[in-house]
Scaffold this active site. Sequence first.
Site, mmCIF file in Angstrom:
data_model
loop_
_atom_site.group_PDB
_atom_site.id
_atom_site.type_symbol
_atom_site.label_atom_id
_atom_site.label_comp_id
_atom_site.label_asym_id
_atom_site.label_seq_id
_atom_site.Cartn_x
_atom_site.Cartn_y
_atom_site.Cartn_z
ATOM 1 N N HIS A 41 9.110 1.205 3.359
ATOM 2 C CA HIS A 41 10.349 0.998 4.218
ATOM 3 C C HIS A 41 11.103 -0.010 4.034
ATOM 4 O O HIS A 41 10.923 -0.783 3.062
ATOM 5 C CB HIS A 41 9.723 1.176 5.704
ATOM 6 C CG HIS A 41 8.751 0.128 6.046
ATOM 7 N ND1 HIS A 41 9.045 -1.297 6.210
ATOM 8 C CD2 HIS A 41 7.389 0.341 6.201
ATOM 9 C CE1 HIS A 41 7.944 -1.807 6.429
ATOM 10 N NE2 HIS A 41 6.890 -0.954 6.496
ATOM 11 N N GLN A 48 -2.649 -12.067 8.360
ATOM 12 C CA GLN A 48 -3.192 -11.677 7.278
ATOM 13 C C GLN A 48 -2.387 -12.868 6.255
ATOM 14 O O GLN A 48 -2.806 -13.072 5.271
ATOM 15 C CB GLN A 48 -2.416 -10.413 6.534
ATOM 16 C CG GLN A 48 -2.455 -10.336 5.086
ATOM 17 C CD GLN A 48 -2.209 -8.594 4.768
ATOM 18 O OE1 GLN A 48 -2.751 -7.719 4.727
ATOM 19 N NE2 GLN A 48 -0.611 -8.521 4.355
ATOM 20 N N GLY A 73 11.228 -2.805 5.407
ATOM 21 C CA GLY A 73 10.624 -4.227 5.407
ATOM 22 C C GLY A 73 10.181 -4.543 4.361
ATOM 23 O O GLY A 73 10.099 -5.549 3.992
ATOM 24 N N HIS A 74 9.583 -3.467 3.433
ATOM 25 C CA HIS A 74 9.090 -3.840 2.230
ATOM 26 C C HIS A 74 10.070 -4.169 1.112
ATOM 27 O O HIS A 74 10.026 -4.807 0.453
ATOM 28 C CB HIS A 74 8.349 -2.581 1.498
ATOM 29 C CG HIS A 74 6.930 -2.278 2.245
ATOM 30 N ND1 HIS A 74 6.935 -1.174 2.958
ATOM 31 C CD2 HIS A 74 5.734 -2.885 2.247
ATOM 32 C CE1 HIS A 74 5.613 -1.094 3.580
ATOM 33 N NE2 HIS A 74 4.924 -1.918 2.837
ATOM 34 N N SER A 115 7.249 -0.638 9.944
ATOM 35 C CA SER A 115 5.544 -0.413 9.688
ATOM 36 C C SER A 115 5.290 1.212 9.086
ATOM 37 O O SER A 115 5.982 2.018 9.506
ATOM 38 C CB SER A 115 4.595 -0.501 10.915
ATOM 39 O OG SER A 115 3.342 -0.125 10.605
ATOM 40 N N SER A 116 4.611 1.153 7.938
ATOM 41 C CA SER A 116 4.230 2.340 7.496
ATOM 42 C C SER A 116 3.457 3.497 8.388
ATOM 43 O O SER A 116 3.738 4.301 8.431
ATOM 44 C CB SER A 116 3.273 2.169 6.316
ATOM 45 O OG SER A 116 3.871 1.305 5.373
ATOM 46 N N ARG A 117 3.004 2.816 9.485
ATOM 47 C CA ARG A 117 2.366 3.615 10.320
ATOM 48 C C ARG A 117 3.292 4.189 11.503
ATOM 49 O O ARG A 117 3.014 4.967 12.111
ATOM 50 C CB ARG A 117 1.180 2.668 11.194
ATOM 51 C CG ARG A 117 0.174 2.255 10.457
ATOM 52 C CD ARG A 117 -0.654 1.070 11.188
ATOM 53 N NE ARG A 117 -1.597 0.684 10.294
ATOM 54 C CZ ARG A 117 -3.035 1.137 9.753
ATOM 55 N NH1 ARG A 117 -3.238 1.987 10.484
ATOM 56 N NH2 ARG A 117 -3.603 0.330 9.096
ATOM 57 N N ASP A 158 2.310 -8.942 9.591
ATOM 58 C CA ASP A 158 0.849 -9.230 9.284
ATOM 59 C C ASP A 158 0.666 -10.784 9.403
ATOM 60 O O ASP A 158 0.167 -11.265 8.416
ATOM 61 C CB ASP A 158 0.596 -8.506 8.166
ATOM 62 C CG ASP A 158 0.461 -7.012 7.955
ATOM 63 O OD1 ASP A 158 -0.001 -6.459 9.136
ATOM 64 O OD2 ASP A 158 1.146 -6.295 7.186
ATOM 65 N N MET A 165 0.778 -1.204 -0.013
ATOM 66 C CA MET A 165 0.069 -0.060 -0.065
ATOM 67 C C MET A 165 1.035 1.131 -0.039
ATOM 68 O O MET A 165 0.385 2.276 0.340
ATOM 69 C CB MET A 165 -0.849 -0.044 1.390
ATOM 70 C CG MET A 165 -2.026 -1.288 1.237
ATOM 71 S SD MET A 165 -3.482 -0.890 2.018
ATOM 72 C CE MET A 165 -3.057 -0.690 3.736
#
Length: 281
Positions: A34, A153, A36-37, A185-187, A150, A30
């Site tokens: 970062h 998920q 992680g991605h 996390s993006s958050r 996740d 999404m």
Amino acid sequence: MKLYTTISSLQEALKGERAKGFKIGFVPTMGALHKGHLSLVERAGEMSDIVVVSIFVNPNQFNDKTDLANYPRTLDSDMALLGTVKCDYIICPSVTEIYPVPDTRKFEFGLLETVMEGQFRPGHFNGVAQVVSRLFEIVVPDLAFFGRKDFQQLAIIKDLVRQLKLPVGIVPCNIVRESDGLAMSSRNKLLLPQHRECAPLIYHTLSEAKELSFTKTVAEIKAFVAERINSNSLLTLEYFEIVDDTSLISVKDWKDPGIKVGCIALYAGKVRLIDNIIFTD
Ligand code: PAF
């Protein structure tokens, strides 16, 4: 690295790659990328010939409209980051490209969708299943890469692939952490400084819980985590559960068979964070 906004242009390009016999690895995201991605994209590069990344903030998986509005959108820096690894195609479609008509499909995942995140984010996993099945239909990847952060998920997506009999291999990838232990996390970008400062307590608590699990019962570990998190006035625990890694059935005893994962969700101010740790197998 090529950026497409339409499905047809991406599909045209992928047709050519497939004709050459190339294996396609896919990383759905999404955005607000970062490290992680990037680790997922790197893994895709190691295991496939062509790497496709999607950037699409999927409205259907947000049960909270404010959360959707606040979700970080950072296409320029996402592109810059993807430029540092092997990434062949990026698809950044509009909502109408993905959902030309509203997606009304209702998936059934049983317990997998009702516990933990399912309890606190009604409809979330149905929205994830809608978009992931749609993206798989568009990209038709040989392999798709998902982070273990996740965790629930991942269990849902494995079940989705099984239910729809999709010919895609799901590759789980390890959690990437900041140097102080906070799961990427993006958050995290949304955390206020005081919340960012105390957020490493999450992983420290999970790690300590794992150590203590050799001498304490499941119930004692749950109480320990709840007490530790809630003793910090800036953090509010939503849940901490210890579950079987495939069925997500709550573990009652360390002697229960299977791999056991401790999953946590909490609020740091207004930002909801999740993390998990594998206890034993
Ligand atoms: O994990 C995510 O970022 C999203 O849930 C996913 C898998 C890209 C679907 O929108």
